[in-house]
Design an enzyme around this catalytic site. Structure first.
Site, short mmCIF file in Angstrom:
data_model
loop_
_atom_site.label_atom_id
_atom_site.label_comp_id
_atom_site.label_asym_id
_atom_site.label_seq_id
_atom_site.Cartn_x
_atom_site.Cartn_y
_atom_site.Cartn_z
N CYS A 175 0.84 -1.20 0.00
CA CYS A 175 0.00 0.00 0.00
C CYS A 175 0.88 1.25 0.00
O CYS A 175 2.05 1.21 0.31
CB CYS A 175 -0.87 0.00 1.26
SG CYS A 175 -1.66 -1.56 1.57
N GLY A 194 0.57 -2.90 6.19
CA GLY A 194 1.02 -4.00 7.04
C GLY A 194 -0.15 -4.92 7.38
O GLY A 194 -1.21 -4.86 6.76
N TRP A 217 -3.28 -2.19 -1.22
CA TRP A 217 -2.97 -3.48 -1.86
C TRP A 217 -3.59 -4.51 -0.91
O TRP A 217 -3.04 -4.80 0.15
CB TRP A 217 -1.47 -3.65 -1.99
CG TRP A 217 -1.02 -4.99 -2.48
CD1 TRP A 217 -0.66 -6.06 -1.73
CD2 TRP A 217 -0.85 -5.40 -3.83
NE1 TRP A 217 -0.30 -7.11 -2.52
CE2 TRP A 217 -0.40 -6.75 -3.82
CE3 TRP A 217 -1.03 -4.80 -5.06
CZ2 TRP A 217 -0.13 -7.48 -4.97
CZ3 TRP A 217 -0.76 -5.52 -6.21
CH2 TRP A 217 -0.33 -6.83 -6.18
#
Ligand code: AGP
Length: 608
Positions: free
Chosen positions: A2, A101, A74
């Site tokens: 991301c 994360g 993502w």
């Protein structure tokens, strides 16, 4: 992975956030969102799809705010959709969070928060962070974030903003990068340097465990014990393009060096404290597993080579027959599969046309279908019965590297999970293997500092148009991957051959000085490999051996050696492939090829 951007200053935040996210698009994403603090109200706008779709959604009514955060997602937990996009808010909408994360213990926290009266809107792990800030906030935003970080397990690069405290952004980092850009009367936060370069080259690189309080005039960094940290300003020399590669010359090299992290992230949360495995994505019960008569692995290219390693692993651990097929062959051979077959499709992109067709054929024949893919929301992930993600992050280079090693990790975990559920593998054996798996990121990292021997060999290799990779057993499976890597980015014709098969024809091609890469990591096959190495040495080939540290015997037989750390023989493919990736990379560079975009190839082959 991301992308994160944050801004606090005197300018309108919206264009800065959008421009910053645009600079991070190269990292791959499936949705985007921003939050702006306009006077004392937080406005959140987010959309699945491309950044342009977010801009279209915002339209001309752009909030004024001079403080804001933005995110490109993502997906790891929760499919790509508007609701799962970041920023995420608490129940009141007064606290917003963006996060890179994985929060490993998010289910436990979510259940507790729901019992505390919180209501959730998304399927993501990240949303728990927003509700935790709400729970702990009692007038000090930084203190609230501190309390949150004490509760969560996992990896994060996160930024928190609140209308309760409109003059600061709080950010924190653990295993997921965060950089602060220093301006005059303004400051910036980003997950990657490219998002900052238009505004500043003076940066503070946050380290793991550090938290920063960012205002218009100041940046105060503390360590995990709340002690102030005096950060050294890192002046960014890179231009924008090299910044996207984080200083690496090519995406492929960056992705090769990202493998320790990719393996660590793919293992994260999947090995329990007592060393067993925990793959909840596979909900086959003991009876279903015991009814399986065979496993079929279907994939293309590098993913197919990962499947070949999987064959050895599954047959050794589960004593189940395993067939491995390239998807373009499988789908036309009327395969003998049915309800007693476990079909594993492997696809980094999750969109490879032949692999999709093979998966649909397997489903039509009633087989259990497991997908191993790197892209949440990809077609295979939506159509398979079970999906296990590799958490390698976006793979930009056409030549697949970190996807391959993380596919291997998932195959090991899947075999262990099936063996654990069916009790076909003892807990002791599982724990022995998982203990060794935990060391793989460090083992991979150690290999990457041995590049001198590889560069020397590659100089010799690069002037040839033919070369051979030989190996036995697992080493042969990895030799195939090494051969593909070299071919597809250096255009050197390479063949991978079962070492025992050379004398049945290919030995005729061995001439003086031709480079041969011999993989000799399997102890029970050493003596046979030495004979095969002698066969090519007798024809004056130049042999580089990939061996395990401490293997003095193989060294005597060859011209050059690269040693990998000792690990369980079953796990060596994760290590053996690293030097082969680097050899291919250096050969491609020395031959002036386009490393990241080799001729004739595409990253995802969505046509048959
Ligand atoms: C590997 O380096 C190649 N890029 C190619 O063989 C690739 O592995 C193959 O096309 C399969 O792609 P997928 O994993 O996305 O299905």
């Amino acid at each position: 992975m991301c992308g994160i951007v944050g801004y606090i200053g005197a300018q309108k935040a919206y264009p800065i956030l959008i421009e910053g996210l645009r600079k991070l698009e190269y990292r791959g994403y499936d949705s985007a969102g921003i939050a702006l603090l306009d006077s004392d109200h937080v406005e959140v706008m987010k959309s699945v799809g491309r950044l342009q779709q977010l801009e279209d959604k915002v339209g001309e009514f752009v909030p004024n705010g001079t403080i804001g955060i933005g995110h490109t997602r993502w997906a790891t937990h929760g499919r790509p959709c508007d609701l799962n996009s970041h920023p995420h808010s608490d129940c009141t909408g007064q606290f917003v969070v963006i996060h890179n994360g994985i929060i490993e213990n998010y289910q436990v926290l979510r259940s507790w928060l729901i019992r505390e009266g919180h209501s959730f809107r998304s399927e993501t792990d990240t949303e728990v962070l927003a509700h935790l800030v709400e729970h702990f906030y009692s007038g000090d935003l930084k203190q609230a974030v501190r309390c949150v970080l004490e509760k969560v397990k996992g990896s994060y690069g996160l930024v928190v903003m609140s209308e309760k405290d409109p003059h600061r952004l709080i950010c924190a980092r653990k295993d997921s990068p965060l950089v602060i850009g220093l301006g005059v009367g303004e400051n910036f936060i980003a997950s990657d340097i490219p998002a900052l370069l238009k505004y500043t080259r003076n940066t503070l690189i946050l380290e793991d465990g550090e938290l920063a309080e960012v205002t218009r005039e100041s940046v105060v960094v503390e360590d995990c014990h709340c002690n102030p940290v005096e950060k050294i300003i890192f002046y960014v020399e890179w231009d924008a393009i090299s910044a996207e590669k984080e200083g690496y010359e090519h995406f492929m090299l960056k992705e090769i060096y990202e493998q320790p992290k990719a393996i660590r992230e793919t293992l994260r949360g999947r090995i329990t404290a007592d060393g067993l495995v925990n793959i909840p994505e596979i909900n086959l019960n003991q009876e279903q597993i015991k009814k399986l008569r065979k496993v079929v692995v279907v994939a293309c290219g590098t993913a197919y080579h990962a499947g070949l390693v999987g064959k050895y692993v599954f047959e050794k651990l589960l004593r189940l027959p395993v067939e491995v097929d390239v998807a373009s062959e499988f789908r036309y051979r009327d395969p003998l599969i049915g309800a007693d077959t476990l079909v594993i499709v492997i696809s980094q992109s999750g969109e490879t046309a032949d692999t999709l067709a093979a998966m649909r054929l397997a489903k039509a024949k009633g087989s259990h279908v497991v997908a191993i893919t790197n892209v949440v929301g990809s077609t295979v992930s939506r159509e398979a019965d079970h999906v296990i993600l590799t958490w390698a992050g976006p793979e930009i280079a056409v030549a697949s590297t970190k996807a391959y090693t993380t596919q291997l990790i998932v195959l090991y975990l899947l075999a262990l999970q099936l063996g654990q559920t069916s009790q076909l593998i003892s807990h002791e054996e599982i724990i022995t293997i998982t203990d060794a798996m935990k060391n793989l990121p460090a083992d991979v990292d150690s290999i990457m500092h041995k590049t001198e021997a590889l560069k020397e060999f590659t100089q010799r290799l690069s002037v040839w148009n033919d070369t051979f990779f030989i190996g036995r057993g697992l080493d042969y499976a990895v030799a195939l991957e090494g051969s593909l890597k070299l071919k597809e980015i250096s255009y050197i014709h390479a063949e991978a051959y079962p070492a025992g098969e050379l004398k049945h024809g290919t030995l005729a091609l061995i001439v003086a000085d031709i480079p041969v890469i011999a993989l000799a990591t399997q102890p029970e096959l050493h003596e046979k490999m030495w004979s095969n190495i002698k066969e090519v040495k007798a024809r004056d080939a130049y042999v580089l051996a990939i061996t395990t540290e401490g293997d003095e015997e193989t060294k005597k037989e060859v011209d050059a050696v690269l040693e990998i750390p000792a690990t369980l023989p079953l796990l060596t493919p994760v290590l053996t492939v690293i030097p082969l990736q680097l050899i291919a990379y250096y050969a491609s560079v020395s031959r002036g090829c386009d490393v990241d975009k080799p001729r004739n190839l595409a990253k995802s082959v969505t046509v048959e």
